[in-house]
Design an enzyme around this catalytic site. Structure first.
Site, PDB file in Angstrom:
ATOM      1  N   CYS A 148       2.015   0.317  -8.798  1.00  0.00           N
ATOM      2  CA  CYS A 148       3.082   0.799  -7.904  1.00  0.00           C
ATOM      3  C   CYS A 148       4.356   1.044  -8.687  1.00  0.00           C
ATOM      4  CB  CYS A 148       3.312  -0.205  -6.784  1.00  0.00           C
ATOM      5  SG  CYS A 148       3.633  -1.873  -7.359  1.00  0.00           S
ATOM      6  N   GLU A 165       5.643  -3.333   0.918  1.00  0.00           N
ATOM      7  CA  GLU A 165       5.690  -2.993  -0.523  1.00  0.00           C
ATOM      8  C   GLU A 165       4.922  -1.689  -0.668  1.00  0.00           C
ATOM      9  OE1 GLU A 165       7.435  -4.467  -2.685  1.00  0.00           O
ATOM     10  OE2 GLU A 165       7.749  -6.513  -1.981  1.00  0.00           O
ATOM     11  N   GLY A 211       2.574   2.402   5.258  1.00  0.00           N
ATOM     12  CA  GLY A 211       3.758   1.558   5.480  1.00  0.00           C
ATOM     13  C   GLY A 211       4.600   2.069   6.638  1.00  0.00           C
ATOM     14  N   GLY A 249       0.825  -1.199   0.000  1.00  0.00           N
ATOM     15  CA  GLY A 249       0.000   0.000   0.000  1.00  0.00           C
ATOM     16  C   GLY A 249       0.862   1.253   0.000  1.00  0.00           C
ATOM     17  N   SER A 250       0.322   2.301   0.573  1.00  0.00           N
ATOM     18  CA  SER A 250       0.962   3.617   0.483  1.00  0.00           C
ATOM     19  C   SER A 250       2.146   3.748   1.446  1.00  0.00           C
ATOM     20  CB  SER A 250      -0.075   4.680   0.832  1.00  0.00           C
ATOM     21  OG  SER A 250      -0.495   4.504   2.165  1.00  0.00           O
TER      22      SER A 250
HETATM   23  P1  NAD Z   1      -3.255   2.366   1.651  1.00  0.00           P
HETATM   24  O1  NAD Z   1      -1.915   2.387   2.307  1.00  0.00           O
HETATM   25  O2  NAD Z   1      -4.182   3.456   1.916  1.00  0.00           O
HETATM   26  O3  NAD Z   1      -4.034   1.023   2.040  1.00  0.00           O
HETATM   27  C1  NAD Z   1      -3.478  -0.258   1.840  1.00  0.00           C
HETATM   28  C2  NAD Z   1      -4.018  -1.203   2.889  1.00  0.00           C
HETATM   29  O4  NAD Z   1      -3.502  -0.832   4.172  1.00  0.00           O
HETATM   30  C3  NAD Z   1      -5.530  -1.185   3.029  1.00  0.00           C
HETATM   31  O5  NAD Z   1      -5.973  -2.502   3.286  1.00  0.00           O
HETATM   32  C4  NAD Z   1      -5.752  -0.270   4.227  1.00  0.00           C
HETATM   33  O6  NAD Z   1      -6.972  -0.505   4.892  1.00  0.00           O
HETATM   34  C5  NAD Z   1      -4.565  -0.620   5.099  1.00  0.00           C
HETATM   35  N1  NAD Z   1      -4.116   0.430   6.008  1.00  0.00           N
HETATM   36  C6  NAD Z   1      -4.183   1.765   5.833  1.00  0.00           C
HETATM   37  N2  NAD Z   1      -3.627   2.403   6.871  1.00  0.00           N
HETATM   38  C7  NAD Z   1      -3.166   1.435   7.717  1.00  0.00           C
HETATM   39  C8  NAD Z   1      -2.467   1.464   8.953  1.00  0.00           C
HETATM   40  N3  NAD Z   1      -2.111   2.606   9.554  1.00  0.00           N
HETATM   41  N4  NAD Z   1      -2.144   0.291   9.537  1.00  0.00           N
HETATM   42  C9  NAD Z   1      -2.468  -0.875   8.952  1.00  0.00           C
HETATM   43  N5  NAD Z   1      -3.138  -0.969   7.777  1.00  0.00           N
HETATM   44  C10 NAD Z   1      -3.472   0.184   7.158  1.00  0.00           C
HETATM   45  O7  NAD Z   1      -2.920   2.195   0.092  1.00  0.00           O
HETATM   46  P2  NAD Z   1      -3.933   2.178  -1.132  1.00  0.00           P
HETATM   47  O8  NAD Z   1      -4.395   3.569  -1.385  1.00  0.00           O
HETATM   48  O9  NAD Z   1      -4.919   1.085  -0.922  1.00  0.00           O
HETATM   49  O10 NAD Z   1      -2.988   1.708  -2.324  1.00  0.00           O
HETATM   50  C11 NAD Z   1      -2.265   2.579  -3.156  1.00  0.00           C
HETATM   51  C12 NAD Z   1      -0.801   2.550  -2.771  1.00  0.00           C
HETATM   52  O11 NAD Z   1      -0.319   1.209  -2.776  1.00  0.00           O
HETATM   53  C13 NAD Z   1       0.074   3.293  -3.762  1.00  0.00           C
HETATM   54  O12 NAD Z   1       0.995   4.084  -3.064  1.00  0.00           O
HETATM   55  C14 NAD Z   1       0.804   2.181  -4.499  1.00  0.00           C
HETATM   56  O13 NAD Z   1       2.031   2.553  -5.046  1.00  0.00           O
HETATM   57  C15 NAD Z   1       0.947   1.173  -3.427  1.00  0.00           C
HETATM   58  N6  NAD Z   1       1.203  -0.167  -3.989  1.00  0.00           N
HETATM   59  C16 NAD Z   1       2.457  -0.716  -3.842  1.00  0.00           C
HETATM   60  C17 NAD Z   1       2.737  -1.946  -4.418  1.00  0.00           C
HETATM   61  C18 NAD Z   1       4.106  -2.582  -4.280  1.00  0.00           C
HETATM   62  O14 NAD Z   1       4.227  -3.773  -4.521  1.00  0.00           O
HETATM   63  N7  NAD Z   1       5.148  -1.844  -3.937  1.00  0.00           N
HETATM   64  C19 NAD Z   1       1.750  -2.634  -5.124  1.00  0.00           C
HETATM   65  C20 NAD Z   1       0.487  -2.052  -5.238  1.00  0.00           C
HETATM   66  C21 NAD Z   1       0.222  -0.809  -4.668  1.00  0.00           C
END
Ligand code: NAD
Length: 484
Positions: A288, A254, A237, A232-233
């Site tokens: 990503c 990631e 992370g 995720g973001s």
């Molecule tokens: P996000 O970080 O908002 O959410 C991702 C997941 O994390 C969700 O399930 C969310 O509910 C959970 N989450 C959010 N805050 C949290 C916290 N404080 N503690 C624990 N869990 C939490 O990301 P998004 O908007 O869903 O996805 C987009 C981002 O993901 C982009 O930055 C993209 O680059 C990244 N991404 C990275 C990869 C990689 O392999 N590097 C792959 C796909 C997407």
């Protein structure tokens, strides 16, 4: 560019799938409305796991952990193959659910499920044998890779099933029960996966809990969870890294990227324009490791703008269930507003939109393919991860300058170099700070190859034996010989 506005009927019945906890399908007192991004209307409502249900799931996983860890690796791999077989039998339904909730074209949703399966199944062909470090008269020293314990897999909304499968495979093969938490924007296909495979694994070994960010926080601080694999973001992370510190959980992160692609002066715009376009715009720019900053020689900027615009002109944006559609909507409203805001800001600072395609008017989270030039490196559209269908074209005078600008970021996920001269391209590639550096392609992932971010794009790797080892701890056995 052509845009379609019709909304064809869905080839899948979207019910509200249930949570999978301790081998049972269950509802919840709390719920999440899931929105169809192509209409902006509620698609379905799914249960959101409460803190109490998380406790029940973690307790079930801890009960199941010793038995699963004690199951021979070959047998665990057989179970994961059976799991994959169920997914494959149901690929039509699962891909259609991904299209419903993410908006991507159906053929791309199918390819997402197939790629996820390829990653999950790759771990069923790997070995986790002990390594003998020393085998002498006085002592035998053996390195063992033991399961970490209970794993949590937290995923993003851009590839819900692929991201989940990439984590489920290695977690299970390495001997860990796994709890999967999909994004609250896209929980449907992952919950349905849980329903479909519920009888394939012992109760508690595989569980799916939908929920918002708060459920993610609860998982990353839960004393009964030993490993967190997150995609995720950067914002989340970093929060997870801090939240997992008190219990010293193992983490794989990631996170986002802001990948540069450097086109060398000898490349042919006509030959590579389609690949450059796809590198940046695939999955509506929501990748990503997508190409997010395209560097071309200043003397050839016009040729590249024309060639990429010509590709963009043939792209059809519309409903993912319509034949011939290449690109769907942005997945959610906040992300659409962010992309719109970054674009408006860049234009306000003097950037030029040199191509703007068509997209349905709405309702739904539509954004046209937009190609921009003339934005400085400090403009947020360039400096941050835009994660949408807007690609900035940047110009350089010397390759050294392009390399320095490509590396001048806290991100380090992917990067690429483009040239018919592979030796020259490799020399430049070796200077780029990224977890994956590609030549004449962007991105390219495969199950036998590690994928992960350098700098603030992540921690650890997925894919390959490294991805399997990420779900194990090292335990060393030292046997003194001839003493007792
Ligand atoms: P996000 O970080 O908002 O959410 C991702 C997941 O994390 C969700 O399930 C969310 O509910 C959970 N989450 C959010 N805050 C949290 C916290 N404080 N503690 C624990 N869990 C939490 O990301 P998004 O908007 O869903 O996805 C987009 C981002 O993901 C982009 O930055 C993209 O680059 C990244 N991404 C990275 C990869 C990689 O392999 N590097 C792959 C796909 C997407």
């Amino acid at each position: 560019m052509t845009a379609t506005t019709t909304t064809p009927s869905r080839p899948v019945e979207v019910r509200g799938p249930q949570l999978l906890i301790d081998g049972r399908l269950t509802g919840s007192a709390e719920a999440i409305d899931v929105v169809d991004p192509s209409t902006g209307q509620v698609l379905t409502t799914v249960p959101a796991a409460t803190p109490g249900q998380l406790d029940v799931a973690v307790a079930a996983a801890r009960r199941a952990a010793p038995g699963w860890a004690g199951t021979p690796v070959a047998e665990r791999q057989e179970r994961v193959r059976a799991f994959a077989a169920v997914v494959r039998e149901n690929v039509d339904e699962l891909a259609a659910l991904v299209t419903c909730e993410v908006g991507k074209p159906l053929f791309r949703a199918r390819s997402e499920v197939s790629s996820g399966l390829a990653f999950a199944e790759a771990y069923t062909r790997m070995t986790l044998d002990d390594e003998v470090i020393h085998d002498g008269v006085g002592e035998l020293v053996r390195l063992r890779r033991v399961p970490v314990g209970v794993a949590a897999a937290i995923t993003a909304w851009n590839y819900p099933l692929m991201l989940a499968l990439c984590k489920i495979g290695p977690a299970l093969v390495a001997g860990n029960p796994v709890l999967v938490k999909p994004s609250p924007y896209t929980p449907v296909a992952t919950l349905r996966l849980g329903e479909l495979v519920r009888d394939v694994l012992p109760a508690g070994v595989f569980q799916v809990l939908a929920g918002g960010d708060g459920l993610g926080v609860a998982m990353t601080t839960h004393p009964g969870i030993d490993k967190v694999s997150f995609t995720g973001s950067g914002r989340a992370g970093r929060a997870i890294l801090a939240a997992t510190a008190p219990t010293v959980k193992r983490v794989t992160l990631e996170m986002g990227g802001n990948d540069a692609g450097i086109v060398l002066p000898d490349a042919d715009p006509g030959a590579i324009a389609a690949d450059l376009y796809a590198g940046g715009m695939s999955n509506c720019g929501q990748v990503c490791a997508g190409l997010k900053r395209l560097f071309v020689p200043a003397s050839r900027a016009g040729e590249y703008a024309d060639a990429i615009a010509a590709v963009a002109a043939g792209v059809v944006v519309g409903d993912g269930f319509t034949d011939g559609v290449d690109m769907g909507p942005v997945q959610n409203a906040p992300q659409l507003r962010r992309v719109q805001g970054l674009l408006a800001d860049a234009v306000g600072r003097g950037a030029e939109v040199y191509f703007r395609g068509e997209a349905p008017d709405g309702p739904g989270y539509w954004h046209p393919v937009t190609l921009v030039r003339g934005a400085g490196d400090d403009v947020p559209l360039v400096a941050e991860e835009q994660f949408g269908p807007v690609l900035p074209l940047l110009t350089y005078d010397t390759v050294d300058e392009a390399v320095a600008r490509a590396n001048a970021t806290t991100f380090g996920l992917g990067a690429s170099v483009w040239s018919p001269d592979l030796d020259a391209a490799e020399r430049v590639a070796l200077r780029l700070d990224a977890g994956s550096v590609w030549v004449n392609q962007h991105p390219m992932l495969s199950p036998d190859t590690p994928f992960g971010g350098r700098k603030q794009s992540g921690l650890g790797s997925e894919g390959s034996l490294l991805g399997l080892h990420a779900y194990t701890d090292v335990s060393v056995l030292r046997i003194k010989r001839g003493a007792a």
